[in-house]
Scaffold this motif. Structure first.
Motif, short mmCIF file in Angstrom:
data_model
loop_
_atom_site.label_atom_id
_atom_site.label_comp_id
_atom_site.label_asym_id
_atom_site.label_seq_id
_atom_site.Cartn_x
_atom_site.Cartn_y
_atom_site.Cartn_z
N MET A 9 38.20 4.77 30.57
CA MET A 9 38.91 5.37 29.45
C MET A 9 38.59 6.85 29.36
SD MET A 9 40.72 3.45 27.36
CE MET A 9 40.86 1.89 26.58
N LEU A 10 39.62 7.64 29.15
CA LEU A 10 39.46 9.05 28.85
C LEU A 10 39.48 9.15 27.33
CD1 LEU A 10 39.46 12.02 29.79
CD2 LEU A 10 41.94 11.94 29.63
N ILE A 11 38.43 9.71 26.75
CA ILE A 11 38.31 9.80 25.30
C ILE A 11 38.33 11.28 24.92
CG2 ILE A 11 36.93 9.20 23.28
CD1 ILE A 11 35.66 6.99 25.10
N GLY A 22 44.85 3.98 38.64
CA GLY A 22 45.14 4.70 39.88
C GLY A 22 44.03 4.49 40.88
N ASP A 23 44.14 5.18 42.00
CA ASP A 23 43.21 4.99 43.11
C ASP A 23 42.18 6.09 43.22
OD1 ASP A 23 44.48 2.64 43.86
OD2 ASP A 23 45.89 3.67 45.17
N THR A 35 38.57 16.70 34.15
CA THR A 35 39.93 17.21 34.24
C THR A 35 40.75 16.12 34.93
OG1 THR A 35 39.21 19.49 34.41
CG2 THR A 35 41.40 18.99 35.25
N VAL A 36 41.89 15.77 34.33
CA VAL A 36 42.73 14.70 34.88
C VAL A 36 44.14 15.23 35.09
CG1 VAL A 36 43.73 12.43 34.43
CG2 VAL A 36 41.43 12.94 33.64
N GLU A 37 44.73 14.86 36.21
CA GLU A 37 46.15 15.08 36.44
C GLU A 37 46.75 13.74 36.79
OE1 GLU A 37 47.01 18.13 39.28
OE2 GLU A 37 45.65 19.54 38.33
N GLY A 38 47.92 13.46 36.21
CA GLY A 38 48.57 12.19 36.47
C GLY A 38 49.81 12.04 35.64
N MET A 39 50.33 10.85 35.60
CA MET A 39 51.56 10.54 34.86
C MET A 39 51.21 9.61 33.71
SD MET A 39 55.05 8.98 36.34
CE MET A 39 55.91 10.52 36.51
N ILE A 40 51.66 9.98 32.51
CA ILE A 40 51.42 9.17 31.31
C ILE A 40 52.48 8.08 31.23
CG2 ILE A 40 51.36 9.16 28.79
CD1 ILE A 40 50.33 12.05 28.96
N ALA A 47 46.31 8.28 37.22
CA ALA A 47 45.67 9.51 37.68
C ALA A 47 45.78 9.65 39.19
CB ALA A 47 44.20 9.50 37.27
N TYR A 48 46.14 10.87 39.62
CA TYR A 48 46.12 11.18 41.05
C TYR A 48 45.08 12.26 41.35
CZ TYR A 48 49.43 14.77 39.49
OH TYR A 48 50.05 15.79 38.81
N TYR A 49 44.50 12.87 40.30
CA TYR A 49 43.43 13.86 40.47
C TYR A 49 42.46 13.72 39.32
CZ TYR A 49 40.99 18.33 40.69
OH TYR A 49 40.03 19.30 40.75
#
Length: 59
Positions: A9-11, A22-23, A35-40, A47-49
């Motif tokens: 979980m990202l809080i 994600g992987d 820091t997270v990059e991905g699609m909500i 997450a992809y990063y």
């Protein structure tokens, strides 16, 4: 970021929670700011990063 019974979980500071899917490898980041990059999608982020957050904001 924290490990919960539902998974990673990202809080956010305001209490908003996002389930991370994600992987990406994230075990070493539990308990740290990230820091997270991905699609909500709903209440989850695919997450992809994922990386440690910088200590100071560039802004």
């Amino acid at each position: 970021m924290d490990m919960t019974p539902r998974g990673l979980m990202l809080i956010e500071g305001d209490g908003m929670r996002w389930r991370l899917v994600g992987d990406v490898i994230a075990g070493h980041l539990i308990g740290k700011s990230v820091t997270v990059e991905g699609m909500i999608i709903g209440a989850a982020i695919t997450a992809y990063y994922l990386a440690p957050a910088p200590e100071t904001s560039p802004c």
